[in-house]
Every structure is written in C-alpha cells, then in structure tokens.
Design a protein around this motif. Structure first.
Motif, PDB file in Angstrom:
ATOM      1  N   GLN A   1      45.789  33.587  52.886  1.00 53.04           N
ATOM      2  CA  GLN A   1      46.302  33.036  54.145  1.00 53.04           C
ATOM      3  C   GLN A   1      45.813  33.855  55.330  1.00 53.04           C
ATOM      4  OE1 GLN A   1      50.606  33.048  53.579  1.00 53.04           O
ATOM      5  NE2 GLN A   1      50.586  30.807  53.445  1.00 53.04           N
ATOM      6  N   MET A   2      45.794  35.156  55.171  1.00 53.10           N
ATOM      7  CA  MET A   2      45.450  36.042  56.279  1.00 53.10           C
ATOM      8  C   MET A   2      43.951  36.080  56.565  1.00 53.10           C
ATOM      9  SD  MET A   2      48.113  39.045  55.308  1.00 53.10           S
ATOM     10  CE  MET A   2      48.149  39.860  56.888  1.00 53.10           C
ATOM     11  N   LEU A   3      43.128  35.787  55.568  1.00 54.38           N
ATOM     12  CA  LEU A   3      41.669  35.799  55.745  1.00 54.38           C
ATOM     13  C   LEU A   3      41.093  34.395  55.920  1.00 54.38           C
ATOM     14  CD1 LEU A   3      40.482  38.467  53.142  1.00 54.38           C
ATOM     15  CD2 LEU A   3      40.312  38.616  55.614  1.00 54.38           C
ATOM     16  N   ALA A   4      41.962  33.391  55.989  1.00 49.53           N
ATOM     17  CA  ALA A   4      41.515  31.996  56.059  1.00 49.53           C
ATOM     18  C   ALA A   4      40.501  31.801  57.178  1.00 49.53           C
ATOM     19  CB  ALA A   4      42.712  31.080  56.262  1.00 49.53           C
ATOM     20  N   GLY A   5      39.382  31.172  56.827  1.00 48.97           N
ATOM     21  CA  GLY A   5      38.350  30.871  57.809  1.00 48.97           C
ATOM     22  C   GLY A   5      37.363  31.992  58.062  1.00 48.97           C
ATOM     23  N   LYS A   6      37.691  33.202  57.598  1.00 48.83           N
ATOM     24  CA  LYS A   6      36.808  34.339  57.837  1.00 48.83           C
ATOM     25  C   LYS A   6      35.933  34.641  56.614  1.00 48.83           C
ATOM     26  CE  LYS A   6      39.940  36.510  61.161  1.00 48.83           C
ATOM     27  NZ  LYS A   6      40.898  35.422  61.247  1.00 48.83           N
ATOM     28  N   TYR A   7      36.578  34.695  55.462  1.00 50.29           N
ATOM     29  CA  TYR A   7      35.882  34.996  54.213  1.00 50.29           C
ATOM     30  C   TYR A   7      36.424  34.093  53.129  1.00 50.29           C
ATOM     31  CZ  TYR A   7      33.781  39.339  55.904  1.00 50.29           C
ATOM     32  OH  TYR A   7      33.033  40.255  56.589  1.00 50.29           O
ATOM     33  N   LYS A   8      35.572  33.764  52.179  1.00 49.33           N
ATOM     34  CA  LYS A   8      36.045  33.085  50.966  1.00 49.33           C
ATOM     35  C   LYS A   8      36.478  34.182  50.009  1.00 49.33           C
ATOM     36  CE  LYS A   8      35.193  29.984  47.306  1.00 49.33           C
ATOM     37  NZ  LYS A   8      34.442  29.214  46.447  1.00 49.33           N
ATOM     38  N   LEU A   9      37.749  34.193  49.699  1.00 54.87           N
ATOM     39  CA  LEU A   9      38.310  35.242  48.853  1.00 54.87           C
ATOM     40  C   LEU A   9      38.173  34.865  47.386  1.00 54.87           C
ATOM     41  CD1 LEU A   9      39.716  37.965  49.326  1.00 54.87           C
ATOM     42  CD2 LEU A   9      41.887  36.779  49.117  1.00 54.87           C
ATOM     43  N   LEU A  10      37.569  35.750  46.607  1.00 58.94           N
ATOM     44  CA  LEU A  10      37.395  35.549  45.174  1.00 58.94           C
ATOM     45  C   LEU A  10      38.312  36.501  44.418  1.00 58.94           C
ATOM     46  CD1 LEU A  10      33.474  35.512  45.099  1.00 58.94           C
ATOM     47  CD2 LEU A  10      35.012  33.544  45.213  1.00 58.94           C
ATOM     48  N   SER A  11      38.831  36.037  43.293  1.00 58.91           N
ATOM     49  CA  SER A  11      39.641  36.902  42.432  1.00 58.91           C
ATOM     50  C   SER A  11      38.731  37.543  41.380  1.00 58.91           C
ATOM     51  CB  SER A  11      40.719  36.072  41.733  1.00 58.91           C
ATOM     52  OG  SER A  11      40.108  35.182  40.808  1.00 58.91           O
ATOM     53  N   LEU A  12      39.293  38.428  40.597  1.00 60.18           N
ATOM     54  CA  LEU A  12      38.532  39.025  39.485  1.00 60.18           C
ATOM     55  C   LEU A  12      38.086  37.938  38.506  1.00 60.18           C
ATOM     56  CD1 LEU A  12      40.622  42.239  38.778  1.00 60.18           C
ATOM     57  CD2 LEU A  12      38.349  42.101  39.823  1.00 60.18           C
ATOM     58  N   GLU A  13      38.955  36.981  38.262  1.00 59.24           N
ATOM     59  CA  GLU A  13      38.618  35.878  37.359  1.00 59.24           C
ATOM     60  C   GLU A  13      37.422  35.090  37.903  1.00 59.24           C
ATOM     61  OE1 GLU A  13      40.766  31.908  35.523  1.00 59.24           O
ATOM     62  OE2 GLU A  13      42.024  33.554  36.215  1.00 59.24           O
ATOM     63  N   ASP A  14      37.414  34.869  39.220  1.00 59.77           N
ATOM     64  CA  ASP A  14      36.313  34.124  39.848  1.00 59.77           C
ATOM     65  C   ASP A  14      34.951  34.782  39.636  1.00 59.77           C
ATOM     66  OD1 ASP A  14      38.069  32.187  40.868  1.00 59.77           O
ATOM     67  OD2 ASP A  14      38.323  33.266  42.774  1.00 59.77           O
ATOM     68  N   ILE A  15      34.929  36.113  39.566  1.00 59.88           N
ATOM     69  CA  ILE A  15      33.636  36.809  39.404  1.00 59.88           C
ATOM     70  C   ILE A  15      33.338  37.126  37.935  1.00 59.88           C
ATOM     71  CG2 ILE A  15      33.692  37.765  41.745  1.00 59.88           C
ATOM     72  CD1 ILE A  15      34.341  40.528  40.390  1.00 59.88           C
ATOM     73  N   GLY A  16      34.223  36.705  37.029  1.00 59.21           N
ATOM     74  CA  GLY A  16      33.994  36.919  35.601  1.00 59.21           C
ATOM     75  C   GLY A  16      34.436  38.279  35.095  1.00 59.21           C
ATOM     76  N   CYS A  17      35.314  38.938  35.831  1.00 62.52           N
ATOM     77  CA  CYS A  17      35.839  40.232  35.390  1.00 62.52           C
ATOM     78  C   CYS A  17      37.147  39.978  34.644  1.00 62.52           C
ATOM     79  CB  CYS A  17      36.083  41.150  36.587  1.00 62.52           C
ATOM     80  SG  CYS A  17      36.743  42.761  36.130  1.00 62.52           S
ATOM     81  N   HIS A  18      37.126  40.247  33.342  1.00 65.55           N
ATOM     82  CA  HIS A  18      38.291  39.952  32.506  1.00 65.55           C
ATOM     83  C   HIS A  18      38.881  41.205  31.863  1.00 65.55           C
ATOM     84  CE1 HIS A  18      37.398  35.736  33.101  1.00 65.55           C
ATOM     85  NE2 HIS A  18      36.152  35.964  32.722  1.00 65.55           N
TER      86      HIS A  18
END
Length: 192
Positions: free
Chosen positions: A19-36
C-alpha cells in the motif's frame, strides 16, 4: 515500473508495505523470486538480522531488495523480547503464545511502557542503506481487537486509546514503527 523484493513471506507485511509503495515500485515477495528457504536470522540485533536477510537475497538472487526486522522492547523486561519477539514463547512462532508469555512476564510489573522498533536494510544496486522506525506505547493487561498480527492486540500506541489490533490498516500505517521506517524508505526511493 521498477521491481523491488521485500525479503519476507509474511503476507501481512507484504500487504502493509505494498500500500505504501503503490505506484512507485512493483513489490515482489520471496515466493515471487523463487526463494523458498527460511532466510537466516542469526544476529543479536535488529539491524544485523535485517542486513543478513537483505544480503542473502542480493547475493543469491541478484535483485535489489529490502528486509526488515522488528522487535517489541518492553522497558520493565529490560528491552525483551527485542530481537527474539517472533519466537519469544518458543520456536513455533505463535502470536498467541508470545502474547500470553509477555502478559505473564509483565504481571508483577506496574511499568508497562514499551516500544516497537523496526530496522529496514535496503540493498539497491549493491549499495546498502538502513532506516529505522519507532513507536512508543504501553502493553495492555488484556487482548483488545482482532485486526493486525503479532503483538498488535496488546500494544497501545502513545496518544491513542486503542490498540494496533483495533485500528484499520491505514490508521496503523500512519503511525506504526514499520510505517515510519517504510516512509523513510519511500522518501529515499522517490529520489532514485
């Protein structure tokens, strides 16, 4: 839009910060980058743990990222649980167990002053930056509210008559430790 990894799998944290970074950066989680894997947290300070997690992601996935570590520091308990807040009642990392353990340890104390402190380490294009957010408050004698997570049902921020768990996410983000640290991060990122 630039991508930035938030080195966590905590969906509550991801939602708050997105919510706080909306529109500035696309926020990725660890799961999104394949870190398990469980990120290492072997340091004895919040700053050290946030740095260790961010460095792990940067070195292993080569993506700009940030990691946080947060601790509840209770004055009467000498700053405990502090860096051990997530596993205060044991390795199971149960919010309810942690709260029960905290309230039991505070029973003999009149002083219920506490603060939440968040440290964020950002590694942006290989350069490290740290940001801190603090919110002062008190620990209530019983659970109040059902929003939020962690110690939110027993933490009442200074100047308010409700706990974090009784606030909307928007209300909490305006004054929370993580919100304050993320605001510093957002201001920094907006100049990049």
């Amino acid at each position: 839009m630039k991508q930035l990894c938030f080195a966590t799998n905590n969906k509550h944290k991801i939602a708050e910060v997105s919510q706080m970074l909306a529109g500035k950066y696309k926020l990725l989680s660890l799961e999104d980058i394949g870190c398990h894997v469980e990120l290492p947290e072997e340091q004895d300070t919040l700053e050290g743990n946030s740095r260790q997690k961010a460095e792990y992601v940067w070195h292993n996935f080569n993506i700009s990222c940030f990691a946080d570590d947060t601790g509840l520091e209770v004055e009467a308990l000498g700053g405990a649980p502090g860096v051990y807040s997530a596993r205060y009642a044991g390795p199971q990392r149960s919010d309810s167990d942690n709260i029960q353990h905290l309230l039991k340890n505070l029973e003999p104390h009149q002083n219920r002053r506490a603060r939440f402190r968040t440290c964020i380490t950002l590694i942006l294009d290989g350069k490290e930056h740290q940001f801190e957010g603090i919110v002062e408050g008190t620990i209530t004698t019983d659970w109040q509210g059902n929003k939020g997570f962690g110690y939110d049902p027993v933490f009442m921020p200074q100047g308010y008559n409700k706990t974090f768990a009784e606030m909307t996410p928007e209300e909490k983000n305006l004054i929370s430790h993580r919100g304050r640290a993320v605001q510093k991060l957002v201001v920094f990122l907006s100049t990049r």
